[in-house]
Design a protein around this motif. Structure first.
Motif, PDB file in Angstrom:
ATOM      1  N   GLY A 114     -69.930 150.930  16.646  1.00 48.15           N
ATOM      2  CA  GLY A 114     -69.654 151.027  15.218  1.00 48.15           C
ATOM      3  C   GLY A 114     -68.241 151.478  14.910  1.00 48.15           C
ATOM      4  N   VAL A 115     -67.342 151.357  15.885  1.00 45.53           N
ATOM      5  CA  VAL A 115     -65.948 151.765  15.706  1.00 45.53           C
ATOM      6  C   VAL A 115     -65.121 150.525  15.389  1.00 45.53           C
ATOM      7  CG1 VAL A 115     -63.922 152.768  16.842  1.00 45.53           C
ATOM      8  CG2 VAL A 115     -66.192 153.757  17.221  1.00 45.53           C
ATOM      9  N   TYR A 116     -64.393 150.564  14.292  1.00 39.08           N
ATOM     10  CA  TYR A 116     -63.545 149.443  13.914  1.00 39.08           C
ATOM     11  C   TYR A 116     -62.331 149.389  14.829  1.00 39.08           C
ATOM     12  CZ  TYR A 116     -60.402 146.445  11.317  1.00 39.08           C
ATOM     13  OH  TYR A 116     -59.541 145.438  10.971  1.00 39.08           O
ATOM     14  N   ALA A 117     -62.058 148.213  15.363  1.00 38.29           N
ATOM     15  CA  ALA A 117     -60.896 148.002  16.226  1.00 38.29           C
ATOM     16  C   ALA A 117     -60.138 146.783  15.728  1.00 38.29           C
ATOM     17  CB  ALA A 117     -61.334 147.796  17.667  1.00 38.29           C
ATOM     18  N   GLU A 118     -58.828 146.898  15.744  1.00 36.50           N
ATOM     19  CA  GLU A 118     -57.968 145.814  15.287  1.00 36.50           C
ATOM     20  C   GLU A 118     -56.957 145.514  16.382  1.00 36.50           C
ATOM     21  OE1 GLU A 118     -54.889 145.638  11.645  1.00 36.50           O
ATOM     22  OE2 GLU A 118     -56.959 146.138  11.104  1.00 36.50           O
ATOM     23  N   GLY A 119     -56.807 144.227  16.716  1.00 35.12           N
ATOM     24  CA  GLY A 119     -55.920 143.845  17.808  1.00 35.12           C
ATOM     25  C   GLY A 119     -54.554 143.379  17.345  1.00 35.12           C
ATOM     26  N   ALA A 120     -53.577 143.636  18.190  1.00 31.62           N
ATOM     27  CA  ALA A 120     -52.220 143.111  18.028  1.00 31.62           C
ATOM     28  C   ALA A 120     -51.929 142.327  19.297  1.00 31.62           C
ATOM     29  CB  ALA A 120     -51.223 144.238  17.818  1.00 31.62           C
TER      30      ALA A 120
END
Length: 163
Positions: free
Chosen positions: A108-114
């Motif tokens: 349930g942890v939001y992760a955003e990729g670069a």
């Protein structure tokens, strides 16, 4: 991500100090909700900005009517923390950010990729399962999938990571 019901309306520019080529950019744009009066609520975890997290209220001033507002100061800290990962191309995940995101998504942890930098930024909410999250982070370090750093942490995070 914040509890705002609308989509973020602005990018806030945060200027960075580059030392020995890091970070690889001189500024970073973060999504934010415009509260009016040069106040914004940060809506995505930053990849390079230190000591900033989702839900923080910042003051930012636009240098012109057709320009993004530029960060001036942090006004209010949220209870979120920001954790960043560099996912290794030579590791077991082959640098695949989608595969790296999956264990965090399950928690349930939001992760955003670069993708350009092989990085993930995690938005850790105050009620996140910290013990499980720390176990996933450490397992990835141990198997050579990634390294991580604490961009902004809170007291419960310190307790969960102390050995």
């Amino acid at each position: 991500m914040t509890d705002e019901t609308s989509e973020p309306q602005a990018h806030v520019i945060v200027e960075l100090d580059v030392v020995d080529g890091w970070p690889p950019v001189a500024s970073e744009r973060v999504w934010a909700h415009d509260l009016g009066g040069d106040r914004y609520v940060v809506d995505n975890p930053p990849w390079f900005v230190r000591d900033l997290a989702v839900g923080d209220v910042v003051r930012a001033v636009a240098p012109g009517t057709d320009r993004h507002p530029v960060f001036v100061e942090l006004l209010e800290r949220s209870d979120h923390c920001t954790i960043r990962l560099v996912v290794f191309r030579a590791g077991p995940l082959g640098g695949d950010l989608a595969r790296a995101i999956e264990p965090f998504r399950r928690l349930g942890v939001y992760a955003e990729g670069a993708g350009r930098y092989g990085m993930l930024a995690l938005d850790v909410e105050p009620d996140a399962p910290l013990t499980d999250l720390v176990a996933v982070l450490r397992a990835g370090v141990d198997d050579g999938s990634w390294e991580y750093e604490e961009g902004r942490i809170f007291g419960a995070w310190r307790a969960a990571t102390s050995d």
